[in-house]
Design a protein around this motif. Sequence first.
Motif, mmCIF file in Angstrom:
data_model
loop_
_atom_site.group_PDB
_atom_site.id
_atom_site.type_symbol
_atom_site.label_atom_id
_atom_site.label_comp_id
_atom_site.label_asym_id
_atom_site.label_seq_id
_atom_site.Cartn_x
_atom_site.Cartn_y
_atom_site.Cartn_z
ATOM 1 N N CYS A 13 -24.369 -29.874 -69.778
ATOM 2 C CA CYS A 13 -23.020 -30.395 -70.004
ATOM 3 C C CYS A 13 -22.120 -30.170 -68.791
ATOM 4 C CB CYS A 13 -22.406 -29.730 -71.237
ATOM 5 S SG CYS A 13 -23.208 -30.193 -72.793
ATOM 6 N N ALA A 27 -19.933 -35.449 -77.022
ATOM 7 C CA ALA A 27 -20.739 -36.489 -77.656
ATOM 8 C C ALA A 27 -21.538 -37.266 -76.620
ATOM 9 C CB ALA A 27 -19.852 -37.435 -78.453
ATOM 10 N N VAL A 28 -20.958 -37.428 -75.429
ATOM 11 C CA VAL A 28 -21.607 -38.152 -74.342
ATOM 12 C C VAL A 28 -21.288 -37.444 -73.035
ATOM 13 C CG1 VAL A 28 -21.812 -40.351 -73.100
ATOM 14 C CG2 VAL A 28 -21.373 -40.360 -75.565
ATOM 15 N N LEU A 30 -21.793 -37.970 -68.851
ATOM 16 C CA LEU A 30 -22.192 -38.830 -67.745
ATOM 17 C C LEU A 30 -22.584 -37.947 -66.566
ATOM 18 C CD1 LEU A 30 -19.314 -41.484 -67.886
ATOM 19 C CD2 LEU A 30 -21.467 -41.435 -69.160
ATOM 20 N N ILE A 36 -27.306 -40.580 -68.584
ATOM 21 C CA ILE A 36 -26.341 -40.300 -69.651
ATOM 22 C C ILE A 36 -27.025 -39.475 -70.731
ATOM 23 C CG2 ILE A 36 -24.864 -41.328 -71.427
ATOM 24 C CD1 ILE A 36 -24.831 -43.878 -69.608
ATOM 25 N N SER A 37 -26.339 -38.464 -71.235
ATOM 26 C CA SER A 37 -26.854 -37.679 -72.359
ATOM 27 C C SER A 37 -25.983 -37.910 -73.581
ATOM 28 C CB SER A 37 -26.873 -36.177 -72.028
ATOM 29 O OG SER A 37 -27.835 -35.881 -71.040
ATOM 30 N N LYS A 38 -26.622 -38.266 -74.692
ATOM 31 C CA LYS A 38 -25.931 -38.353 -75.974
ATOM 32 C C LYS A 38 -26.303 -37.117 -76.776
ATOM 33 C CE LYS A 38 -25.474 -41.984 -78.479
ATOM 34 N NZ LYS A 38 -23.999 -42.048 -78.518
ATOM 35 N N TRP A 40 -25.888 -35.034 -80.473
ATOM 36 C CA TRP A 40 -25.518 -35.086 -81.888
ATOM 37 C C TRP A 40 -25.539 -33.673 -82.448
ATOM 38 C CZ3 TRP A 40 -28.920 -38.547 -79.651
ATOM 39 C CH2 TRP A 40 -28.542 -39.898 -79.685
ATOM 40 N N LEU A 89 -30.361 -33.956 -78.560
ATOM 41 C CA LEU A 89 -29.829 -34.754 -77.455
ATOM 42 C C LEU A 89 -30.889 -35.693 -76.912
ATOM 43 C CD1 LEU A 89 -30.706 -33.848 -74.258
ATOM 44 C CD2 LEU A 89 -29.623 -31.759 -75.032
ATOM 45 N N THR A 91 -31.393 -38.006 -73.292
ATOM 46 C CA THR A 91 -30.906 -38.381 -71.967
ATOM 47 C C THR A 91 -31.603 -39.663 -71.543
ATOM 48 O OG1 THR A 91 -30.519 -36.061 -71.366
ATOM 49 C CG2 THR A 91 -30.620 -37.660 -69.565
ATOM 50 N N ASN A 137 -20.456 -52.125 -77.068
ATOM 51 C CA ASN A 137 -21.875 -51.761 -77.091
ATOM 52 C C ASN A 137 -22.797 -52.855 -76.567
ATOM 53 O OD1 ASN A 137 -21.512 -49.183 -78.068
ATOM 54 N ND2 ASN A 137 -21.730 -49.768 -80.214
ATOM 55 N N ASP A 149 -25.907 -47.539 -77.502
ATOM 56 C CA ASP A 149 -25.469 -46.919 -78.756
ATOM 57 C C ASP A 149 -26.070 -47.628 -79.972
ATOM 58 O OD1 ASP A 149 -24.285 -45.073 -80.337
ATOM 59 O OD2 ASP A 149 -22.245 -45.804 -80.104
#
Length: 212
Positions: A13, A27-28, A30, A36-38, A40, A89, A91, A137, A149
């Motif tokens: 992060c 949540a996201v 950059l 990009i990492s999402k 949850w 997560l 990526t 999206n 997404d």
Amino acid sequence: METITQAQLDELCANGRAIDQKSGYPAVVLHPDGSISKIWARKKGLFSSSTLRPYAQRFVKNAQQLKARGITVPDIIRVARLENSHVRLVTYRGLPGTSIRELLEKTPQQIDMQALCQYIAELHEKGILFGGMHLGNILQMDSGFGLIDFTDVRFFRKPLTAKQRAHNLRTPLRYDEDIARIRDAELPDLVESYLAKLPATMADDVKRELSA
């Protein structure tokens, strides 16, 4: 799926710019290399559909199925879970494009509305009901369009019915600011352009469903 420590997650992060935050985590994120990492994070003790089917798992599976149907989506680099937690997560590599929403905000004249509506019609023809069907999206790229997404997607063996198509079209129509910008930029109407891509009978049925 690999397991990572809290220290590893904190480092991930820190190595990027966080966007939005949920349940105490970004949540996201950059990253400088364009990936990009999402993330949850389900609250402890809270039972939901994500308990049985984690969002990260849905994301990966939907990416695979979308690619199998010829839809451009990001390439996934990493799938991980935080040890002793419900945090997951994914990526992935960012797509080389700009969302339709961002184009509407900055350079609406660059949007190919006819091509966009043809793309949406092709998704429906391929039996893809993209639950996140809003203009933030969908990316416009030099090579066409792509999706991001895509946690919420339903796949069917046959083209979508008129009722399913109308239901899906109502999603972008709920975003009043996007629709206002389309109108202000004097771009072709989203719904009318979409209907023009369909056979006459199907177009009439979708229009009837939208009016219901």
